[in-house]
Design a protein around this motif. Sequence first.
Motif, PDB file in Angstrom:
ATOM      1  N   MET A   1       0.837  -1.203   0.000  1.00 10.59           N
ATOM      2  CA  MET A   1       0.000   0.000   0.000  1.00 10.59           C
ATOM      3  C   MET A   1       0.868   1.247   0.000  1.00 10.59           C
ATOM      4  O   MET A   1       1.808   1.369   0.778  1.00 10.59           O
ATOM      5  N   LYS A   2       0.547   2.171  -0.892  1.00  7.71           N
ATOM      6  CA  LYS A   2       1.288   3.421  -0.946  1.00  7.71           C
ATOM      7  C   LYS A   2       0.969   4.281   0.271  1.00  7.71           C
ATOM      8  O   LYS A   2      -0.122   4.203   0.839  1.00  7.71           O
ATOM      9  N   LYS A   3       1.923   5.112   0.635  1.00 11.03           N
ATOM     10  CA  LYS A   3       1.727   5.995   1.777  1.00 11.03           C
ATOM     11  C   LYS A   3       1.410   7.423   1.310  1.00 11.03           C
ATOM     12  O   LYS A   3       1.804   7.840   0.222  1.00 11.03           O
ATOM     13  N   LEU A   4       0.685   8.142   2.143  1.00 11.65           N
ATOM     14  CA  LEU A   4       0.400   9.545   1.894  1.00 11.65           C
ATOM     15  C   LEU A   4       1.602  10.351   2.352  1.00 11.65           C
ATOM     16  O   LEU A   4       2.007  10.284   3.510  1.00 11.65           O
ATOM     17  N   ARG A   5       2.191  11.115   1.445  1.00 11.95           N
ATOM     18  CA  ARG A   5       3.391  11.891   1.758  1.00 11.95           C
ATOM     19  C   ARG A   5       2.989  13.328   2.105  1.00 11.95           C
ATOM     20  O   ARG A   5       2.428  14.036   1.278  1.00 11.95           O
ATOM     21  N   ILE A   6       3.298  13.732   3.324  1.00 19.21           N
ATOM     22  CA  ILE A   6       2.924  15.064   3.789  1.00 19.21           C
ATOM     23  C   ILE A   6       4.168  15.884   4.106  1.00 19.21           C
ATOM     24  O   ILE A   6       5.119  15.378   4.721  1.00 19.21           O
ATOM     25  N   ALA A   7       4.170  17.129   3.676  1.00 19.36           N
ATOM     26  CA  ALA A   7       5.265  18.051   3.987  1.00 19.36           C
ATOM     27  C   ALA A   7       4.830  18.992   5.094  1.00 19.36           C
ATOM     28  O   ALA A   7       3.711  19.503   5.079  1.00 19.36           O
ATOM     29  N   ASN A  31      10.141   9.852  14.562  1.00 18.95           N
ATOM     30  CA  ASN A  31      11.192  10.715  14.017  1.00 18.95           C
ATOM     31  C   ASN A  31      12.197  11.082  15.102  1.00 18.95           C
ATOM     32  O   ASN A  31      11.837  11.295  16.255  1.00 18.95           O
ATOM     33  N   GLY A  32      13.449  11.133  14.694  1.00 22.98           N
ATOM     34  CA  GLY A  32      14.504  11.546  15.601  1.00 22.98           C
ATOM     35  C   GLY A  32      14.923  12.971  15.316  1.00 22.98           C
ATOM     36  O   GLY A  32      14.408  13.618  14.408  1.00 22.98           O
ATOM     37  N   LYS A  33      15.854  13.445  16.083  1.00 20.51           N
ATOM     38  CA  LYS A  33      16.322  14.816  15.919  1.00 20.51           C
ATOM     39  C   LYS A  33      16.999  14.997  14.562  1.00 20.51           C
ATOM     40  O   LYS A  33      17.790  14.172  14.119  1.00 20.51           O
ATOM     41  N   ASP A  34      16.640  16.096  13.897  1.00 21.82           N
ATOM     42  CA  ASP A  34      17.236  16.497  12.614  1.00 21.82           C
ATOM     43  C   ASP A  34      16.911  15.556  11.450  1.00 21.82           C
ATOM     44  O   ASP A  34      17.534  15.634  10.394  1.00 21.82           O
ATOM     45  N   GLN A  35      15.943  14.659  11.618  1.00 24.04           N
ATOM     46  CA  GLN A  35      15.516  13.838  10.496  1.00 24.04           C
ATOM     47  C   GLN A  35      14.756  14.685   9.492  1.00 24.04           C
ATOM     48  O   GLN A  35      13.989  15.570   9.868  1.00 24.04           O
ATOM     49  N   LEU A  36      14.947  14.416   8.203  1.00 23.95           N
ATOM     50  CA  LEU A  36      14.235  15.139   7.154  1.00 23.95           C
ATOM     51  C   LEU A  36      13.040  14.343   6.636  1.00 23.95           C
ATOM     52  O   LEU A  36      12.200  14.882   5.926  1.00 23.95           O
ATOM     53  N   LYS A  37      12.967  13.059   6.984  1.00 19.69           N
ATOM     54  CA  LYS A  37      11.841  12.217   6.587  1.00 19.69           C
ATOM     55  C   LYS A  37      11.564  11.212   7.689  1.00 19.69           C
ATOM     56  O   LYS A  37      12.496  10.668   8.283  1.00 19.69           O
ATOM     57  N   ALA A  38      10.298  10.992   7.977  1.00 26.11           N
ATOM     58  CA  ALA A  38       9.921  10.041   9.018  1.00 26.11           C
ATOM     59  C   ALA A  38       8.621   9.352   8.625  1.00 26.11           C
ATOM     60  O   ALA A  38       7.847   9.874   7.821  1.00 26.11           O
ATOM     61  N   SER A  39       8.369   8.200   9.227  1.00 21.15           N
ATOM     62  CA  SER A  39       7.153   7.439   8.944  1.00 21.15           C
ATOM     63  C   SER A  39       6.247   7.418  10.168  1.00 21.15           C
ATOM     64  O   SER A  39       6.706   7.485  11.307  1.00 21.15           O
ATOM     65  N   ALA A  40       4.947   7.333   9.905  1.00 14.33           N
ATOM     66  CA  ALA A  40       3.982   7.137  10.983  1.00 14.33           C
ATOM     67  C   ALA A  40       3.879   5.645  11.262  1.00 14.33           C
ATOM     68  O   ALA A  40       3.864   4.842  10.330  1.00 14.33           O
ATOM     69  N   PRO A  44      -0.817   5.101   7.288  1.00 16.46           N
ATOM     70  CA  PRO A  44      -0.003   5.045   6.066  1.00 16.46           C
ATOM     71  C   PRO A  44       0.461   6.430   5.610  1.00 16.46           C
ATOM     72  O   PRO A  44      -0.067   7.012   4.665  1.00 16.46           O
ATOM     73  N   MET A  45       1.464   6.947   6.280  1.00 18.21           N
ATOM     74  CA  MET A  45       1.922   8.317   6.029  1.00 18.21           C
ATOM     75  C   MET A  45       3.428   8.433   6.187  1.00 18.21           C
ATOM     76  O   MET A  45       4.024   7.824   7.070  1.00 18.21           O
ATOM     77  N   GLU A  46       4.039   9.238   5.324  1.00 21.24           N
ATOM     78  CA  GLU A  46       5.434   9.651   5.454  1.00 21.24           C
ATOM     79  C   GLU A  46       5.457  11.164   5.623  1.00 21.24           C
ATOM     80  O   GLU A  46       4.741  11.883   4.917  1.00 21.24           O
ATOM     81  N   VAL A  47       6.273  11.625   6.548  1.00 17.74           N
ATOM     82  CA  VAL A  47       6.375  13.053   6.826  1.00 17.74           C
ATOM     83  C   VAL A  47       7.709  13.585   6.303  1.00 17.74           C
ATOM     84  O   VAL A  47       8.769  13.037   6.624  1.00 17.74           O
ATOM     85  N   PHE A  48       7.648  14.644   5.511  1.00 18.78           N
ATOM     86  CA  PHE A  48       8.840  15.300   4.988  1.00 18.78           C
ATOM     87  C   PHE A  48       8.979  16.654   5.682  1.00 18.78           C
ATOM     88  O   PHE A  48       8.047  17.466   5.663  1.00 18.78           O
ATOM     89  N   TYR A  49      10.138  16.904   6.284  1.00 18.94           N
ATOM     90  CA  TYR A  49      10.392  18.176   6.955  1.00 18.94           C
ATOM     91  C   TYR A  49      11.169  19.074   5.988  1.00 18.94           C
ATOM     92  O   TYR A  49      12.329  18.812   5.662  1.00 18.94           O
ATOM     93  N   LEU A  50      10.511  20.152   5.538  1.00 21.59           N
ATOM     94  CA  LEU A  50      11.068  20.979   4.465  1.00 21.59           C
ATOM     95  C   LEU A  50      11.067  22.458   4.843  1.00 21.59           C
ATOM     96  O   LEU A  50      10.347  22.886   5.746  1.00 21.59           O
TER      97      LEU A  50
END
Length: 285
Positions: A1-7, A31-40, A44-50
């Motif tokens: 299953m594809k994940k929803l990618r949120i910025a 997510n850890g400190k200074d990560q630019l991408k993390a998963s829930a 089904p979600m990936e978080v992008f820190y931008l």
Amino acid sequence: MKKLRIAIQKSGRLNEESIKILKDCGISIDNGKDQLKASARNFPMEVFYLRNGDIPQYLKDGVVDIAVIGENILKEKGDNITVAEKLGFSKCRVSLAVPKTNIYTDIKDLEGKRIATSYPNTLRAYLSDKGVKAELHIINGSVEIAPNIGLADAICDIVSSGSTLFKNNLTEVEIMLRSEAVLAVSPSIEAEQKKILEDLRFRIKSVLVARKSKYILMNAPNDKLEDIIKILPGMRSPTVLPLAEEGWSSVHTVINKDKFWEVINELKKAGAEGILVCPIEKMVL
């Protein structure tokens, strides 16, 4: 299953509130400190820190499916990006400001003037709509200092409390745009991610409605019950239960927090007693 990618914003005023609303939606992010991408871990979600200013382009390019971003940034850089939900936090405005010593009557006073801004597209559109021509100086950061060093006659920037303008001897003269955080959607989002987005929107709506509401319980004498019920602006009708003490009932309902004190005062005058107020975590309509 594809994940929803949120910025979401990597750092700054939007970051904490973005994380909080996801948490309130029951989504746990690993997510850890200074990560630019993390998963829930439970959605089904990936978080992008931008960087905030980069998010519109990531949406346009389809690198992310959705984003929590300010309306002001979308208006400046987000052509063809739709808004799925207004989120009610990080409210601000994009405004024009001039030195306090200037005499300002209306927008025509800026004809031919120099305006410093980080929002050139928004400013050009506003001035064009008002029929005003001005010289724009595009600055990234510390826009408010421009008049003090002779670089500009006015500025266009975001304003929250107005304290930064005050410190720099500027006064707000035109509100061009009122902004808040929104959930923005990429024009290239795929069908599978759209289904996940609808689940997320359902959760977000439940959280936002709850944030605007208070659950109240009160004791009411039966001979004043009808008058008390008329005061209540409940979702449909309040719940009324008999108390052990004869002649009294317990009344339960939900009211808008913005009208809270007004309603409570009216209830007291109408004879309600023992009013208990409870926060609401979620409200599913």
